[in-house]
Scaffold this motif. Structure first.
Motif, PDB file in Angstrom:
ATOM      1  N   MET A   1      -0.977  -1.173  -6.339  1.00 25.09           N
ATOM      2  CA  MET A   1      -2.181  -1.501  -5.615  1.00 25.09           C
ATOM      3  C   MET A   1      -2.018  -2.486  -4.824  1.00 25.09           C
ATOM      4  SD  MET A   1      -4.258   1.147  -6.629  1.00 25.09           S
ATOM      5  CE  MET A   1      -6.114   0.367  -6.540  1.00 25.09           C
ATOM      6  N   GLY A   2      -2.755  -2.803  -3.483  1.00 29.85           N
ATOM      7  CA  GLY A   2      -2.694  -3.913  -2.903  1.00 29.85           C
ATOM      8  C   GLY A   2      -4.006  -3.901  -1.860  1.00 29.85           C
ATOM      9  N   ARG A   3      -4.125  -4.697  -0.998  1.00 27.74           N
ATOM     10  CA  ARG A   3      -5.304  -4.944  -0.274  1.00 27.74           C
ATOM     11  C   ARG A   3      -5.026  -4.588   1.218  1.00 27.74           C
ATOM     12  NH1 ARG A   3     -10.007  -6.378  -3.181  1.00 27.74           N
ATOM     13  NH2 ARG A   3      -9.331  -7.491  -4.856  1.00 27.74           N
ATOM     14  N   SER A   4      -6.097  -3.659   1.775  1.00 23.73           N
ATOM     15  CA  SER A   4      -6.004  -3.467   2.980  1.00 23.73           C
ATOM     16  C   SER A   4      -6.490  -4.418   4.070  1.00 23.73           C
ATOM     17  CB  SER A   4      -6.755  -1.972   3.310  1.00 23.73           C
ATOM     18  OG  SER A   4      -8.131  -2.276   3.300  1.00 23.73           O
ATOM     19  N   VAL A   5      -5.995  -4.405   5.325  1.00 25.26           N
ATOM     20  CA  VAL A   5      -6.393  -5.417   6.228  1.00 25.26           C
ATOM     21  C   VAL A   5      -7.102  -4.849   7.351  1.00 25.26           C
ATOM     22  CG1 VAL A   5      -4.746  -7.055   5.545  1.00 25.26           C
ATOM     23  CG2 VAL A   5      -4.097  -5.426   7.173  1.00 25.26           C
ATOM     24  N   ARG A   6      -7.181  -3.641   7.577  1.00 21.21           N
ATOM     25  CA  ARG A   6      -8.027  -2.827   8.624  1.00 21.21           C
ATOM     26  C   ARG A   6      -9.470  -3.388   8.774  1.00 21.21           C
ATOM     27  NH1 ARG A   6      -6.087   1.478  11.517  1.00 21.21           N
ATOM     28  NH2 ARG A   6      -7.098   1.206  13.519  1.00 21.21           N
ATOM     29  N   ARG A 169       0.085   1.069  -2.734  1.00 19.62           N
ATOM     30  CA  ARG A 169       1.207   0.700  -2.012  1.00 19.62           C
ATOM     31  C   ARG A 169       2.677   1.307  -2.367  1.00 19.62           C
ATOM     32  NH1 ARG A 169       0.612  -3.186   1.945  1.00 19.62           N
ATOM     33  NH2 ARG A 169      -1.508  -4.039   1.809  1.00 19.62           N
ATOM     34  N   TYR A 170       3.781   1.571  -1.767  1.00 20.07           N
ATOM     35  CA  TYR A 170       5.050   1.755  -2.153  1.00 20.07           C
ATOM     36  C   TYR A 170       5.914   1.012  -1.378  1.00 20.07           C
ATOM     37  CZ  TYR A 170       8.974   4.757  -3.239  1.00 20.07           C
ATOM     38  OH  TYR A 170      10.310   5.355  -3.692  1.00 20.07           O
ATOM     39  N   ASP A 171       6.956   0.419  -2.298  1.00 24.02           N
ATOM     40  CA  ASP A 171       7.765  -0.695  -1.548  1.00 24.02           C
ATOM     41  C   ASP A 171       6.971  -1.598  -0.534  1.00 24.02           C
ATOM     42  OD1 ASP A 171       9.980   0.328  -2.716  1.00 24.02           O
ATOM     43  OD2 ASP A 171      10.784   1.501  -1.314  1.00 24.02           O
ATOM     44  N   GLY A 172       5.997  -1.935  -0.827  1.00 32.11           N
ATOM     45  CA  GLY A 172       5.156  -2.927  -0.152  1.00 32.11           C
ATOM     46  C   GLY A 172       4.225  -2.559   1.047  1.00 32.11           C
ATOM     47  N   GLU A 173       4.551  -0.898   1.304  1.00 34.33           N
ATOM     48  CA  GLU A 173       3.771  -0.392   2.222  1.00 34.33           C
ATOM     49  C   GLU A 173       2.927   0.453   1.703  1.00 34.33           C
ATOM     50  OE1 GLU A 173       3.766  -1.399   5.280  1.00 34.33           O
ATOM     51  OE2 GLU A 173       5.504  -2.899   5.006  1.00 34.33           O
ATOM     52  N   PRO A 174       1.505   0.930   2.479  1.00 36.48           N
ATOM     53  CA  PRO A 174       0.624   1.908   2.299  1.00 36.48           C
ATOM     54  C   PRO A 174       1.384   3.190   1.915  1.00 36.48           C
ATOM     55  CG  PRO A 174      -0.404   0.441   4.014  1.00 36.48           C
ATOM     56  CD  PRO A 174       1.096   0.195   3.636  1.00 36.48           C
TER      57      PRO A 174
END
Length: 285
Positions: A1-6, A169-174
C-alpha cells in the motif's frame, strides 16, 4: 500500500451535442415616444475567441441538465477530435471527491469490501488516465462509472475517508487494479505479472446473474457479421485459455462457410456478436 499524491482529476461528462447560450441584459426603454434619429452605418460587431467557459458553483454542486450533479468545476470546451461535433462538458474535481462519485459496487456491501474497492478505484484512476483529449477519464465503463454527487453514499464516504490517499503499489509504482463485476468462476490473466488467472469460488453466489448465461445466436448473425463466409457450415474452437469448464475462454474461433473459412480471436467474436464473455461453448438447436 502507499499514498497517492494526485490533487485533481478531469472527467468528461458529455462529448458533443451540448448547446450553450450566452444572454445579455435587455436595453433600457423610454416611456415617452421620441423622434427616431436618422440611421447610422452599422458599427463593427466585436468578436472574441475563447477556448473554454468555466462554471463554478460557490458553496454547492453544479448540475448538467440530463446528466447529473457534480462537485468542483465544470468546463465547457470544444469537443476533441474524433468526438461528435459540438462542445464537451468536463468536470474538474478533487481526486478524493472523484473517488466518492464512483459507483462500481453497491453501497450496502460490508465496510471492508467498500474500503478495498476505494483503494482499487483510486489506484485504477492513477494508472488509466487519458491524454491529448482535454480530460483524463470517461464517466462510464471506458474508465470507471462516475456519477458525481448523485452517486455518493454515507457508507462509501466512510470507506473513502478511512483509506484516504491510499493506493496499491507494485515495485514502488501504482498497480493496475483492474476489476469486473463477474468472472464466471475464473479470472482472466491480466497484462501484468501480478494479475494471473485464478479460480474465483465466490462468483457463483445466487444473486449473480452473470455467472451462468446463455444467448441464441442464429446462422444469419454470423453470416451478416462476416459476409465473406457464405452459408455457415461449422464452428470450430481451436484454442482456449485452459482455465475452467470446456477448457476456458475462447482465444481463437474458426468459422467454416460455403465460401470461406474465417479465423478470428475470441475477443473479436465477443465484440462482434455482443456476448457477455469469451467463456462460451456452442450447441446447435
Amino acid at each position: 500500500m502507499g499514498r497517492s499524491v494526485r490533487a485533481f482529476v478531469a472527467v468528461a461528462l458529455a462529448l458533443g451535442g451540448v448547446l450553450v447560450g450566452v444572454f445579455g441584459a435587455p436595453l433600457n426603454a423610454s416611456a415617452a415616444p421620441r423622434r427616431r434619429p436618422p440611421p447610422r452605418p452599422p458599427a463593427p460587431v466585436p468578436t472574441w475567441t475563447v477556448d473554454r467557459v468555466r462554471v463554478e458553483s460557490v458553496g454547492a454542486a453544479a448540475s448538467v441538465v440530463g446528466v447529473g450533479t457534480y462537485p468542483g468545476v465544470l468546463d465547457v470546451v470544444p469537443a476533441a477530435a474524433g468526438a461528435p461535433r459540438g462542445l464537451a462538458v468536463v468536470n474538474e474535481v478533487g481526486f478524493e471527491e472523484y473517488v466518492a462519485g464512483i459507483s462500481e459496487v453497491p453501497s450496502e456491501w460490508p465496510i471492508e469490501a467498500l474500503k478495498a474497492q476505494a483503494v482499487a478505484a483510486r489506484t485504477y484512476a492513477l494508472t488509466t488516465t487519458k491524454s491529448g483529449a482535454g480530460f483524463e477519464h470517461y464517466p462510464d465503463t471506458r474508465s470507471q462509472v462516475y456519477g458525481g454527487v448523485d452517486a455518493e453514499h454515507p457508507a462509501s464516504d466512510e470507506a473513502i475517508a478511512a483509506t484516504r490517499r491510499q493506493v496499491l503499489r507494485y515495485d514502488g509504482e501504482p498497480a493496475f487494479t483492474q476489476f469486473g463485476s463477474s468472472s464466471g468462476g475464473w479470472t482472466s490473466a491480466g497484462s501484468v505479472p501480478y494479475l494471473p488467472a485464478q479460480a474465483d469460488p465466490y462468483d457463483g453466489w445466487s444473486g449473480n446473474p452473470n455467472h451462468d448465461w446463455s444467448e441464441k445466436v442464429t446462422d444469419a448473425r454470423f453470416e451478416s457479421a462476416w459476409p465473406g463466409l457464405g452459408n455457415l457450415k461449422r464452428i470450430v474452437v481451436p484454442s482456449r485459455d485452459g482455465n475452467g469448464d470446456w477448457g476456458g475462454r475462447v482465444t481463437t474461433l474458426r468459422l467454416v462457410g460455403s465460401k470461406a473459412t474465417i479465423t478470428v480471436s475470441g475477443d473479436t467474436m465477443r465484440s462482434v456478436l455482443g456476448l457477455r464473455s469469451t467463456w462460451v461453448t456452442f450447441r446447435v438447436r
